[in-house]
Design a protein around this motif. Structure first.
Motif, PDB file in Angstrom:
ATOM      1  N   TYR A 165      28.819  -7.211 -40.183  1.00 17.44           N
ATOM      2  CA  TYR A 165      28.621  -7.648 -38.808  1.00 17.44           C
ATOM      3  C   TYR A 165      29.921  -8.230 -38.244  1.00 17.44           C
ATOM      4  CZ  TYR A 165      23.595  -7.464 -39.830  1.00 17.44           C
ATOM      5  OH  TYR A 165      22.334  -7.056 -40.177  1.00 17.44           O
ATOM      6  N   SER A 166      30.085  -8.095 -36.941  1.00 17.87           N
ATOM      7  CA  SER A 166      31.173  -8.755 -36.238  1.00 17.87           C
ATOM      8  C   SER A 166      30.605  -9.310 -34.936  1.00 17.87           C
ATOM      9  CB  SER A 166      32.314  -7.779 -35.972  1.00 17.87           C
ATOM     10  OG  SER A 166      33.424  -8.451 -35.413  1.00 17.87           O
ATOM     11  N   VAL A 167      31.440  -9.960 -34.162  1.00 23.25           N
ATOM     12  CA  VAL A 167      31.007 -10.546 -32.897  1.00 23.25           C
ATOM     13  C   VAL A 167      31.847  -9.947 -31.780  1.00 23.25           C
ATOM     14  CG1 VAL A 167      30.729 -12.660 -31.555  1.00 23.25           C
ATOM     15  CG2 VAL A 167      30.293 -12.681 -34.019  1.00 23.25           C
ATOM     16  N   ALA A 168      31.179  -9.432 -30.757  1.00 21.89           N
ATOM     17  CA  ALA A 168      31.865  -8.831 -29.615  1.00 21.89           C
ATOM     18  C   ALA A 168      32.378  -9.917 -28.676  1.00 21.89           C
ATOM     19  CB  ALA A 168      30.918  -7.896 -28.879  1.00 21.89           C
ATOM     20  N   GLY A 169      33.112  -9.483 -27.647  1.00 20.04           N
ATOM     21  CA  GLY A 169      33.686 -10.434 -26.712  1.00 20.04           C
ATOM     22  C   GLY A 169      32.652 -11.234 -25.942  1.00 20.04           C
ATOM     23  N   ASP A 170      31.423 -10.684 -25.828  1.00 20.47           N
ATOM     24  CA  ASP A 170      30.368 -11.409 -25.112  1.00 20.47           C
ATOM     25  C   ASP A 170      29.562 -12.325 -26.023  1.00 20.47           C
ATOM     26  OD1 ASP A 170      28.968  -9.571 -26.606  1.00 20.47           O
ATOM     27  OD2 ASP A 170      28.041  -8.552 -24.904  1.00 20.47           O
ATOM     28  N   GLY A 171      30.000 -12.435 -27.298  1.00 23.38           N
ATOM     29  CA  GLY A 171      29.335 -13.326 -28.241  1.00 23.38           C
ATOM     30  C   GLY A 171      28.192 -12.709 -29.007  1.00 23.38           C
ATOM     31  N   LYS A 172      27.859 -11.452 -28.733  1.00 18.96           N
ATOM     32  CA  LYS A 172      26.757 -10.787 -29.430  1.00 18.96           C
ATOM     33  C   LYS A 172      27.229 -10.168 -30.742  1.00 18.96           C
ATOM     34  CE  LYS A 172      24.172  -9.599 -25.230  1.00 18.96           C
ATOM     35  NZ  LYS A 172      23.651  -8.479 -24.391  1.00 18.96           N
ATOM     36  N   LYS A 173      26.344 -10.192 -31.739  1.00 21.99           N
ATOM     37  CA  LYS A 173      26.647  -9.518 -32.997  1.00 21.99           C
ATOM     38  C   LYS A 173      26.627  -8.007 -32.804  1.00 21.99           C
ATOM     39  CE  LYS A 173      25.146 -12.761 -36.596  1.00 21.99           C
ATOM     40  NZ  LYS A 173      24.219 -12.934 -37.756  1.00 21.99           N
ATOM     41  N   ILE A 174      27.561  -7.328 -33.438  1.00 17.48           N
ATOM     42  CA  ILE A 174      27.598  -5.870 -33.417  1.00 17.48           C
ATOM     43  C   ILE A 174      27.882  -5.363 -34.825  1.00 17.48           C
ATOM     44  CG2 ILE A 174      28.262  -5.551 -31.004  1.00 17.48           C
ATOM     45  CD1 ILE A 174      31.165  -5.371 -31.910  1.00 17.48           C
ATOM     46  N   ARG A 175      27.507  -4.111 -35.070  1.00 17.45           N
ATOM     47  CA  ARG A 175      27.757  -3.526 -36.377  1.00 17.45           C
ATOM     48  C   ARG A 175      27.949  -2.020 -36.224  1.00 17.45           C
ATOM     49  NH1 ARG A 175      24.251  -4.638 -41.972  1.00 17.45           N
ATOM     50  NH2 ARG A 175      26.037  -4.345 -43.378  1.00 17.45           N
TER      51      ARG A 175
END
Length: 212
Positions: A165-175
């Protein structure tokens, strides 16, 4: 149930201008609702992966675009490789003619829940049908985990993860994930949806192609 498969070179096969309308839907979904910092012009969202190599999948109701997704070859510079390479750590980033990137999966916010689910299922099946017709064996991409589940996993399409998992610029988790394409996955998706006819259309000058 028809998903229109559109490219810059085949737009003339379709009534109206579904290509422009899908850019407008993306603007409403990504910029107005989610505040993404991405390019736009005249209320149309676009990026560098919108070009003659892009394949668009469009769901229309009474001529209005209500759902869209796109595919893009990994043999060209693509989003996951250029913008989010840090999301892929379990295996090398692909650059193969049989591996494409999926992105810009957007729906009209006013769709009723039952219809929303149906549009998602038909877009997913269109992805699978197109890939089987064109020798594409997997799709890679990145999503919020909840979207991976609601769009693909819950609709009969298992995902293998490409990294943590990582965190996008809007603060949401992405994978980042990968969907393997084969007839068994297509049959699974169709069984989940209760759809047994093909959904893919290439326009008025083409017939529906068989994928099963």
């Amino acid at each position: 149930m028809t998903i229109e498969c559109i490219t810059v070179s085949t737009l003339h096969n379709f009534r109206g201008n579904p290509l422009a309308e899908q850019f407008q839907l993306r603007y409403r979904s990504l910029i107005e609702r989610q505040s993404w910092d991405v390019p736009y012009v005249n209320c149309m969202e676009y990026d560098q992966y919108d070009n003659p190599a892009t394949v668009y999948f469009v769901w229309r109701e009474y001529g209005k675009v209500k759902g869209v997704a796109r595919l893009y070859p990994t043999t060209r510079p693509y989003m996951l490789k250029e913008v989010f390479p840090h999301l892929v750590s379990y295996e090398p980033l692909p650059s193969e003619p049989n591996i494409w990137e999926g992105s810009r999966f957007c729906l009209d916010k006013d769709l009723a829940p039952v219809q929303r689910k149906r549009v998602i299922q038909e877009l997913v099946i269109a992805y699978l049908e197109y890939c089987l017709l064109h020798g594409i064996t997997s799709i890679v991409g990145l999503m919020v985990p909840a979207y991976w589940k609601s769009v693909f996993i819950n609709n009969g399409c298992p995902i293998s993860w490409l990294g943590e998992y990582s965190v996008a610029g809007d603060g949401k988790k992405i994978r980042a994930g990968k969907l393997i394409i084969n007839k068994e996955v297509l049959n699974s998706a169709k069984n989940k949806a209760g759809i047994f006819d093909n959904v893919l259309s290439f326009g008025e000058e083409h017939v529906m192609l068989q994928c099963s």
